[in-house]
Design a protein around this motif. Structure first.
Motif, PDB file in Angstrom:
ATOM      1  N   GLY A  79       2.928   1.034  92.784  1.00 32.83           N
ATOM      2  CA  GLY A  79       4.182   0.377  92.429  1.00 32.83           C
ATOM      3  C   GLY A  79       4.710   0.595  91.027  1.00 32.83           C
ATOM      4  N   ARG A  80       4.109   1.487  90.277  1.00 31.94           N
ATOM      5  CA  ARG A  80       4.603   1.810  88.931  1.00 31.94           C
ATOM      6  C   ARG A  80       4.721   0.586  88.027  1.00 31.94           C
ATOM      7  N   ASN A  81       3.804  -0.337  88.152  1.00 31.61           N
ATOM      8  CA  ASN A  81       3.692  -1.419  87.174  1.00 31.61           C
ATOM      9  C   ASN A  81       2.933  -0.887  85.968  1.00 31.61           C
ATOM     10  N   TYR A  82       3.300  -1.302  84.762  1.00 32.96           N
ATOM     11  CA  TYR A  82       2.690  -0.695  83.583  1.00 32.96           C
ATOM     12  C   TYR A  82       1.181  -0.903  83.536  1.00 32.96           C
ATOM     13  N   TRP A  83       0.696  -2.012  84.150  1.00 32.27           N
ATOM     14  CA  TRP A  83      -0.750  -2.242  84.125  1.00 32.27           C
ATOM     15  C   TRP A  83      -1.502  -1.285  85.061  1.00 32.27           C
ATOM     16  N   GLU A 131      -1.828 -11.127  74.640  1.00 31.74           N
ATOM     17  CA  GLU A 131      -2.154 -10.741  76.017  1.00 31.74           C
ATOM     18  C   GLU A 131      -1.311  -9.542  76.448  1.00 31.74           C
ATOM     19  N   ALA A 132      -0.040  -9.524  76.060  1.00 35.17           N
ATOM     20  CA  ALA A 132       0.864  -8.446  76.471  1.00 35.17           C
ATOM     21  C   ALA A 132       0.437  -7.097  75.923  1.00 35.17           C
ATOM     22  N   PHE A 133      -0.178  -7.097  74.748  1.00 34.68           N
ATOM     23  CA  PHE A 133      -0.559  -5.835  74.120  1.00 34.68           C
ATOM     24  C   PHE A 133      -1.983  -5.394  74.464  1.00 34.68           C
ATOM     25  N   SER A 134      -2.627  -6.104  75.384  1.00 31.67           N
ATOM     26  CA  SER A 134      -3.976  -5.691  75.770  1.00 31.67           C
ATOM     27  C   SER A 134      -3.925  -4.354  76.500  1.00 31.67           C
ATOM     28  N   ASN A 135      -4.898  -3.497  76.193  1.00 28.99           N
ATOM     29  CA  ASN A 135      -5.043  -2.188  76.846  1.00 28.99           C
ATOM     30  C   ASN A 135      -3.814  -1.299  76.707  1.00 28.99           C
ATOM     31  N   ILE A 146       2.699  -8.811  63.711  1.00 32.98           N
ATOM     32  CA  ILE A 146       3.368 -10.039  64.120  1.00 32.98           C
ATOM     33  C   ILE A 146       3.084 -11.110  63.077  1.00 32.98           C
ATOM     34  N   TYR A 147       3.718 -12.264  63.233  1.00 33.83           N
ATOM     35  CA  TYR A 147       3.686 -13.274  62.176  1.00 33.83           C
ATOM     36  C   TYR A 147       2.913 -14.527  62.571  1.00 33.83           C
ATOM     37  N   ASP A 148       2.119 -14.409  63.625  1.00 29.54           N
ATOM     38  CA  ASP A 148       1.285 -15.525  64.064  1.00 29.54           C
ATOM     39  C   ASP A 148       0.209 -14.961  64.990  1.00 29.54           C
ATOM     40  N   THR A 149      -0.311 -15.789  65.870  1.00 27.36           N
ATOM     41  CA  THR A 149      -1.270 -15.319  66.880  1.00 27.36           C
ATOM     42  C   THR A 149      -0.792 -15.763  68.250  1.00 27.36           C
ATOM     43  N   ASN A 150       0.479 -15.570  68.517  1.00 24.30           N
ATOM     44  CA  ASN A 150       1.084 -15.953  69.795  1.00 24.30           C
ATOM     45  C   ASN A 150       0.257 -15.383  70.948  1.00 24.30           C
ATOM     46  N   PRO A 151      -0.362 -16.243  71.775  1.00 21.77           N
ATOM     47  CA  PRO A 151      -1.241 -15.737  72.837  1.00 21.77           C
ATOM     48  C   PRO A 151      -0.516 -14.874  73.860  1.00 21.77           C
ATOM     49  N   SER A 155      10.819 -10.458  76.817  1.00 22.99           N
ATOM     50  CA  SER A 155       9.471 -11.020  76.903  1.00 22.99           C
ATOM     51  C   SER A 155       8.477 -10.100  76.201  1.00 22.99           C
ATOM     52  N   PRO A 156       7.372 -10.632  75.701  1.00 23.29           N
ATOM     53  CA  PRO A 156       6.357  -9.791  75.053  1.00 23.29           C
ATOM     54  C   PRO A 156       5.877  -8.645  75.936  1.00 23.29           C
TER      55      PRO A 156
END
Length: 456
Positions: free
Chosen positions: A427-431, A65-69, A56-61, A38-39
């Motif tokens: 919880g060690r979530n990446y966010w 979103e995955a690469f924010s911050n 990337i080769y488009d603007t896949n939302p 997954s992204p």
């Protein structure tokens, strides 16, 4: 804490800061496969590698979103099929921007819009001027919104835009493309945007193995190839870059600094006889090393060349021959195709191996910490420290005076401790290691002396 430990920690911080002066490397993230992570997992993976730029080769939302911050810069793309519509008027370009880009900035760091991919050498796309007009319309949209300095507009070309590529010093663009290339290069010059080229020594060797030296194509011929004007090339990629530079100069832009960006370059691990794991490993290892050195080319030794490796994953649904589906460093299941060092000294001292899911992409795995980025804004870092140690936050007694983590008495060190305590508690979530883009997940234990960074 002992003087020795203080000196060791200070040296660690200094080396980490020096490491950030090493130029980063880009990677192409294609998605034409049915077995890819997954992204979100991909974004987490890349945060702990040398790759700080992604194309990337488009603007896949979902990807945006995955690469924010994450602190990773993105180049996004307008698909070739969309160029005609965007070329018709600025209103169409604005609608595309509002729909595809605006919802994701500034949290996602989009730095370039690549209009099409090798559009001018696609035999099915005959309206060359549509490409330039679409680029111009998108730049006008950015200008009207005050985003033209943050986001640039360019377009990736294949080497086929040249009439010939050797000798590099006398290369020119194909005659049929001169009008549109003149317009495009003028726009890039006026907007301080890069000229993007997809450069593959692999294809040159594959098509002419009797005439091209394999080591020269693999970026490692020490004897060199001599240009009539005296330039000596020890690898084909530098020669290809300088061929593009000569063609730009021939258009009359020799006195203007136009950055050349290698938007794609790589070597497949399967396909013809030269597409082997060893050749792919050799090429991409040397390509990454070259990108990190901030070195120029024989024709322009002081010019920095940004490089985007092709590609992150093997893509099992791509059209074409076997080699087209096997340019990836990783297989779709997360195993490495071949061994190549992608470690980031500050992010992680470990090499990659095994499955992404069970190692890099699982933030809940063992020995994972969160620390402050050494180049982050100090005011933001201080605000993060205040937040983490404030009401309802974490126990920060260890970074108070006389605490085991008080020394060094630096806001970055204190914030790293507080960030990690917050990250572990939640919880060690990446966010939870985001902190407005100032946090960094690391697989290297930041503990020192009596100062212990938890990783429960």
């Amino acid at each position: 804490m002992s003087l020795f430990c203080t000196l060791v920690l200070s040296l660690f911080i200094l080396l980490s800061l020096i490491n950030y002066n090493v130029h980063g490397v880009g990677i192409n993230y294609g998605t034409i496969g049915n077995n890819l992570p997954s992204p979100k997992k991909v974004a987490q993976l890349l945060q702990s590698t040398i790759f700080d730029k992604v194309k990337i080769y488009d603007t896949n939302p979902e990807i945006l979103e995955a690469f924010s911050n994450t602190g990773i810069d993105l180049i996004v793309a307008v698909e070739n099929s969309q160029i005609k519509n965007l070329s018709e008027n600025q209103s169409n370009a604005d609608k595309w921007f509002v729909t595809r880009i605006l919802p994701f900035i500034p949290s996602t760091s989009i730095v370039t819009i690549a209009v099409g991919n090798e559009y001018l050498t696609d035999d099915q796309l005959l309206d060359h001027n549509a490409l330039f007009q679409a680029m111009q319309n998108l730049h006008s949209v950015l200008l009207s919104r005050g985003l033209n300095r943050k986001i640039k507009v360019s377009t990736p070309h294949s080497m086929a835009v040249l009439a010939s590529s050797f000798p590099p010093s006398s290369s020119t663009f194909a005659t049929t493309l001169l009008p549109v290339m003149t317009s495009i290069v003028a726009l890039l010059s006026d907007t301080n945007s890069p000229f993007m080229i997809n450069a593959y020594p692999y294809f040159a060797y594959r098509d002419n193995p009797s005439m091209v030296n394999l080591e020269y194509a693999l970026l490692g011929n020490t004897s060199g190839v001599r240009d009539p004007k005296g330039y000596v090339y020890t690898n084909m990629l530098d020669a290809q870059i300088d061929a593009i530079r000569s063609a730009i100069n021939a258009l009359g832009f020799g006195n203007q600094t136009i950055q050349i960006l290698v938007s794609e370059s790589g070597w497949p691990s399967r396909g013809d006889t030269s597409a082997t794991n060893e050749n792919a490993r050799t090429y991409n290892t040397r390509l990454i090393q070259r990108a990190q050195l901030n070195k120029g080319t024989p024709m322009s030794p002081k010019d920095r060349i940004d490089v985007f490796v092709f590609a992150l994953f093997n893509e099992n649904k791509k059209q074409g021959g076997v080699s087209e589906r096997n340019f990836g460093i990783f297989n779709g299941d997360g195993t490495k195709v071949y061994d190549v060092d992608l470690s980031c000294e500050f992010c992680s001292n470990e090499k990659f191996g095994g499955k992404i899911e069970s190692s890099l992409l699982s933030s809940r795995g063992p020995s994972v910490w969160c620390v402050a980025k050494p180049h982050a804004d100090e005011k933001v870092i201080q605000a993060v420290l205040d937040f983490c140690c404030g009401p309802g936050g974490v126990d920060c007694r260890e970074i108070h005076e006389n605490g085991d983590c008080f020394q060094p008495d630096k806001v970055y060190a204190h914030t790293s401790y507080a960030m990690n305590a917050y990250y572990q508690m939640h919880g060690r979530n990446y966010w939870n290691c985001d902190f407005k883009g100032t946090g960094l997940v690391t697989f290297s234990d930041p503990s020192y002396g009596k100062c212990f960074y938890s990783h429960q």
